[in-house]
Write a protein that holds these residues in place. Structure first.
Motif, PDB file in Angstrom:
ATOM      1  N   ASP A  38      -5.773  23.583   3.305  1.00  0.00           N
ATOM      2  CA  ASP A  38      -4.884  22.692   2.292  1.00  0.00           C
ATOM      3  C   ASP A  38      -4.797  23.396   1.180  1.00  0.00           C
ATOM      4  O   ASP A  38      -3.614  23.421   0.533  1.00  0.00           O
ATOM      5  N   GLY A  39      -5.897  23.771   0.417  1.00  0.00           N
ATOM      6  CA  GLY A  39      -5.906  24.823  -0.609  1.00  0.00           C
ATOM      7  C   GLY A  39      -5.061  25.833  -0.622  1.00  0.00           C
ATOM      8  O   GLY A  39      -4.208  26.577  -1.593  1.00  0.00           O
ATOM      9  N   ALA A  40      -5.256  26.667   0.563  1.00  0.00           N
ATOM     10  CA  ALA A  40      -4.416  27.956   0.800  1.00  0.00           C
ATOM     11  C   ALA A  40      -2.914  27.459   1.040  1.00  0.00           C
ATOM     12  O   ALA A  40      -2.103  28.323   0.382  1.00  0.00           O
ATOM     13  N   ARG A  41      -2.689  26.588   1.844  1.00  0.00           N
ATOM     14  CA  ARG A  41      -1.294  26.218   1.781  1.00  0.00           C
ATOM     15  C   ARG A  41      -0.597  25.798   0.629  1.00  0.00           C
ATOM     16  O   ARG A  41       0.578  26.201   0.081  1.00  0.00           O
ATOM     17  N   LYS A  42      -1.148  25.115  -0.384  1.00  0.00           N
ATOM     18  CA  LYS A  42      -0.616  24.680  -1.851  1.00  0.00           C
ATOM     19  C   LYS A  42      -0.634  26.056  -2.712  1.00  0.00           C
ATOM     20  O   LYS A  42       0.452  26.212  -3.293  1.00  0.00           O
ATOM     21  N   MET A  43      -1.410  27.055  -2.548  1.00  0.00           N
ATOM     22  CA  MET A  43      -1.329  28.190  -3.159  1.00  0.00           C
ATOM     23  C   MET A  43      -0.185  29.073  -2.578  1.00  0.00           C
ATOM     24  O   MET A  43       0.653  29.569  -3.391  1.00  0.00           O
ATOM     25  N   PHE A  44       0.232  28.925  -1.417  1.00  0.00           N
ATOM     26  CA  PHE A  44       1.386  29.348  -0.757  1.00  0.00           C
ATOM     27  C   PHE A  44       2.442  28.980  -1.262  1.00  0.00           C
ATOM     28  O   PHE A  44       3.529  29.881  -1.483  1.00  0.00           O
ATOM     29  N   ASP A  45       2.546  27.543  -1.358  1.00  0.00           N
ATOM     30  CA  ASP A  45       3.711  26.968  -2.014  1.00  0.00           C
ATOM     31  C   ASP A  45       3.984  27.127  -3.266  1.00  0.00           C
ATOM     32  O   ASP A  45       5.221  27.435  -3.746  1.00  0.00           O
ATOM     33  N   VAL A  46       2.987  27.495  -4.257  1.00  0.00           N
ATOM     34  CA  VAL A  46       2.970  27.627  -5.631  1.00  0.00           C
ATOM     35  C   VAL A  46       3.760  29.181  -5.810  1.00  0.00           C
ATOM     36  O   VAL A  46       4.441  29.478  -6.616  1.00  0.00           O
ATOM     37  N   MET A  47       3.084  29.983  -4.893  1.00  0.00           N
ATOM     38  CA  MET A  47       3.653  31.399  -4.790  1.00  0.00           C
ATOM     39  C   MET A  47       5.000  31.675  -4.388  1.00  0.00           C
ATOM     40  O   MET A  47       5.816  32.274  -5.424  1.00  0.00           O
TER      41      MET A  47
END
Length: 292
Positions: free
Chosen positions: A132-141
């Motif tokens: 979930d943390g990785a997905r949030k970072m992906f969306d921020v990116m």
């Protein structure tokens, strides 16, 4: 140069040697030379501090952070490459949250994080099982206008496959095509493994066919992953057909491939067939191991 006296090494010469030592993982020697350079009154620049990369490659994050702070203290502002080195090292140590703090620091100081920065943090989260943390970072990116590449997608697809959320991994796989990003052998192999783990070996076989259609040539690891999945799910006939494909493709099967197939035979109670495979090993130049 030092012996002649009339041609003293300067910043460029020291930086080149320090960089080379770091690439050869001779970090202790690099740090000694770095200290010697400062002792001679030569001020380091951002290139000299590439020894952060050498220190980080040995997972000595505390020392790397100290060097980064020292660098900033001397009004030498790191570039995105220097930050990426530190972010990657932190993530490999499972310190994804600390890496994210570094990313925020990059942004505050006006340095624009690139796809490598974001991908490293995503990888760190996935290594900790925090998809979930990785997905949030992906969306921020994406929201900041930084386009993900194949490596970024592979990291997230692998993260979802590890937690057996293969449907989300497939959605990302489809999204890649929509963005005209070509999946590579890692993408396909990861998804094949995920499908096998979730008892969808037929879908994995179809994905192998799709892979070949798109010009991606499976390697032995791809075939071994699928073979293992077929055997675990007792698709023995399909596993044998795949084994023949490996031979036809000109790949040399290793002990792992044979072990997977022997295990599948045993699981399906085809013990005579398993024994025949076992007896073939010496003729193939392979030695049985504890798994065999």
């Amino acid at each position: 140069m030092e012996e002649k006296g009339n041609c003293e090494p300067g910043l460029v010469e020291y930086s080149m040697v320090i960089n080379s030592l770091c690439k050869d993982r001779l970090v202790t020697e690099a740090l000694k030379l770095f200290s010697e350079m400062i002792g001679k009154g030569i001020s380091p620049d951002v290139i000299t501090y590439t020894l952060i990369q050498g220190v980080s490659s040995l997972c000595e994050c505390k020392e790397a952070t100290r060097l980064l702070n020292e660098m900033v203290g001397k009004n030498i502002w790191p570039n995105v490459h220097t930050f990426n080195i530190l972010v990657d090292a932190l993530c490999k140590e499972g310190k994804a949250k600390e890496a994210q703090v570094v990313v925020q620091l990059i942004i505050q100081r006006g340095v624009v994080p690139d796809v490598v920065t974001y991908s490293a943090v995503m990888d760190g989260y996935c290594l900790c099982g925090q998809v979930d943390g990785a997905r949030k970072m992906f969306d921020v990116m994406v929201s900041r206008g930084c386009a993900p590449d194949v490596v970024t997608y592979n990291i997230l697809i692998n993260g979802y496959c590890k937690i057996k959320n293969v449907d989300e991994a497939i959605n990302l796989f489809k999204e890649m095509s929509q963005k005209r990003l070509l999946p590579d052998i890692i993408t396909y192999t990861t998804l094949i493994g995920g499908l096998c783990q979730t008892r969808r070996p037929r879908d994995a076989l179809l994905l192998l066919d799709e892979m070949l259609t798109h010009g991606q040539i499976p390697d032995l690891f791809t075939y071994s992953t699928l073979l293992d999945g077929l055997c675990n799910n007792q698709y023995i006939d399909e596993a044998l057909a795949l084994f023949e494909k490996i031979e036809t493709a000109g790949l040399v099967s290793n002990i792992v491939v044979y072990n997977n197939l022997i295990y599948g035979m045993c699981k399906a109670r085809k013990l005579d067939d398993a024994r025949k495979l076992y007896l073939c090993l010496s003729a193939k130049g392979l030695k049985p191991n504890v798994c065999t």
